[in-house]
Design a protein around this motif. Structure first.
Motif, PDB file in Angstrom:
ATOM      1  N   SER A  68       0.852  -1.185   0.000  1.00  0.00           N
ATOM      2  CA  SER A  68       0.000   0.000   0.000  1.00  0.00           C
ATOM      3  C   SER A  68       0.890   1.238   0.000  1.00  0.00           C
ATOM      4  O   SER A  68       1.838   1.324   0.772  1.00  0.00           O
ATOM      5  N   VAL A  69       0.580   2.178  -0.893  1.00  0.00           N
ATOM      6  CA  VAL A  69       1.305   3.451  -0.975  1.00  0.00           C
ATOM      7  C   VAL A  69       0.313   4.544  -0.618  1.00  0.00           C
ATOM      8  O   VAL A  69      -0.772   4.624  -1.202  1.00  0.00           O
ATOM      9  N   VAL A  70       0.681   5.386   0.363  1.00  0.00           N
ATOM     10  CA  VAL A  70      -0.242   6.393   0.884  1.00  0.00           C
ATOM     11  C   VAL A  70       0.463   7.740   0.976  1.00  0.00           C
ATOM     12  O   VAL A  70       1.625   7.821   1.370  1.00  0.00           O
ATOM     13  N   SER A  71      -0.273   8.794   0.624  1.00  0.00           N
ATOM     14  CA  SER A  71       0.189  10.159   0.825  1.00  0.00           C
ATOM     15  C   SER A  71      -0.909  10.929   1.539  1.00  0.00           C
ATOM     16  O   SER A  71      -2.080  10.807   1.191  1.00  0.00           O
ATOM     17  N   GLU A  72      -0.518  11.718   2.537  1.00  0.00           N
ATOM     18  CA  GLU A  72      -1.466  12.576   3.261  1.00  0.00           C
ATOM     19  C   GLU A  72      -1.228  14.013   2.869  1.00  0.00           C
ATOM     20  O   GLU A  72      -0.094  14.459   2.768  1.00  0.00           O
ATOM     21  N   SER A  73      -2.308  14.746   2.695  1.00  0.00           N
ATOM     22  CA  SER A  73      -2.200  16.180   2.475  1.00  0.00           C
ATOM     23  C   SER A  73      -1.627  16.836   3.715  1.00  0.00           C
ATOM     24  O   SER A  73      -1.928  16.439   4.837  1.00  0.00           O
ATOM     25  N   ALA A  74      -0.805  17.841   3.516  1.00  0.00           N
ATOM     26  CA  ALA A  74      -0.247  18.576   4.653  1.00  0.00           C
ATOM     27  C   ALA A  74      -1.296  19.491   5.283  1.00  0.00           C
ATOM     28  O   ALA A  74      -1.164  19.901   6.426  1.00  0.00           O
ATOM     29  N   LYS A  75      -2.340  19.805   4.533  1.00  0.00           N
ATOM     30  CA  LYS A  75      -3.387  20.709   5.031  1.00  0.00           C
ATOM     31  C   LYS A  75      -4.502  19.910   5.688  1.00  0.00           C
ATOM     32  O   LYS A  75      -4.845  18.814   5.252  1.00  0.00           O
ATOM     33  N   ALA A  76      -5.077  20.513   6.721  1.00  0.00           N
ATOM     34  CA  ALA A  76      -6.211  19.902   7.412  1.00  0.00           C
ATOM     35  C   ALA A  76      -7.153  21.020   7.841  1.00  0.00           C
ATOM     36  O   ALA A  76      -6.751  22.184   7.931  1.00  0.00           O
ATOM     37  N   THR A  77      -8.391  20.660   8.106  1.00  0.00           N
ATOM     38  CA  THR A  77      -9.363  21.658   8.541  1.00  0.00           C
ATOM     39  C   THR A  77     -10.361  21.044   9.512  1.00  0.00           C
ATOM     40  O   THR A  77     -10.684  19.861   9.419  1.00  0.00           O
ATOM     41  N   TYR A  78     -10.818  21.865  10.428  1.00  0.00           N
ATOM     42  CA  TYR A  78     -11.899  21.456  11.328  1.00  0.00           C
ATOM     43  C   TYR A  78     -13.206  22.119  10.930  1.00  0.00           C
ATOM     44  O   TYR A  78     -14.233  21.905  11.554  1.00  0.00           O
TER      45      TYR A  78
END
Length: 186
Positions: A68-78
């Motif tokens: 499995s290859v995964v990338s997460e966005s550096a941006k997040a929001t609530y």
């Protein structure tokens, strides 16, 4: 009793699986730098793409012969409104994908891209693994400009976020995937 020669002595970490060795061979063949996570069959790597730096992790699940290859966005929001618009964006994007998919960690408002593949016999094909990495980088990079527009619209007080049409945004934003350079094609 010498602890190193004792029958009960086991190395602190088990030997890497054939599949994990295939993942490392793929990275080495491509000339990509990476870091192994100690005690796990996980590789961490960073890539400079067109719009942003993309961090990925590649994990081997030996029991089922999966990578499995995964990338997460550096941006997040609530922000509930922004999370809903991001969810619509990744839903519409997923409808166009044939490999991998976008997901969202809802509570954090963080977008991830994941692609997985099963390798029968526990031996991975380095070219397929490299393709999975390329797809992950390209897709996360392709989504970045649209995510930036949504994050900027959310900052505006005039209701720009609510007025944005995700469908139109997708049609008008430059989202072409990265094309291999001539050197990569040789």
């Amino acid at each position: 009793i010498d602890p190193l020669t004792s029958a009960t002595h086991q190395p602190p970490y088990p030997m890497a699986s054939r599949l994990f060795e295939s993942v490392k061979a793929s990275f080495k063949a491509e000339g990509w730098s990476y870091t192994e996570v100690e005690g796990q069959e996980v590789i961490l790597a960073g890539f400079d793409a067109r719009h942003l730096k993309i961090e990925i992790h590649v994990q081997v699940f030996e029991e089922i012969g999966s990578v499995s290859v995964v990338s997460e966005s550096a941006k997040a929001t609530y922000s509930p409104a922004l999370r809903e618009r991001l969810a619509e964006l990744i839903l519409r994007t997923n409808q166009m994908l044939s490999v991998g998919n976008f997901e969202m960690f809802w509570d954090e408002g963080r977008v991830v891209f994941r692609v997985s593949n099963l390798f029968p016999g526990g031996k991975g094909d380095p070219k397929i693994i490299a393709g999975m990495v390329h797809a992950t980088i390209s897709e996360m990079d392709r989504l970045a400009p649209m995510m930036d527009i949504l994050f900027e619209a959310e900052k505006c007080a005039g209701g720009e976020l609510a007025a944005l049409s995700i469908h139109v945004l997708m049609e008008t934003t430059e989202v072409s995937p990265l094309q291999p350079t001539q050197e990569e094609n040789e």
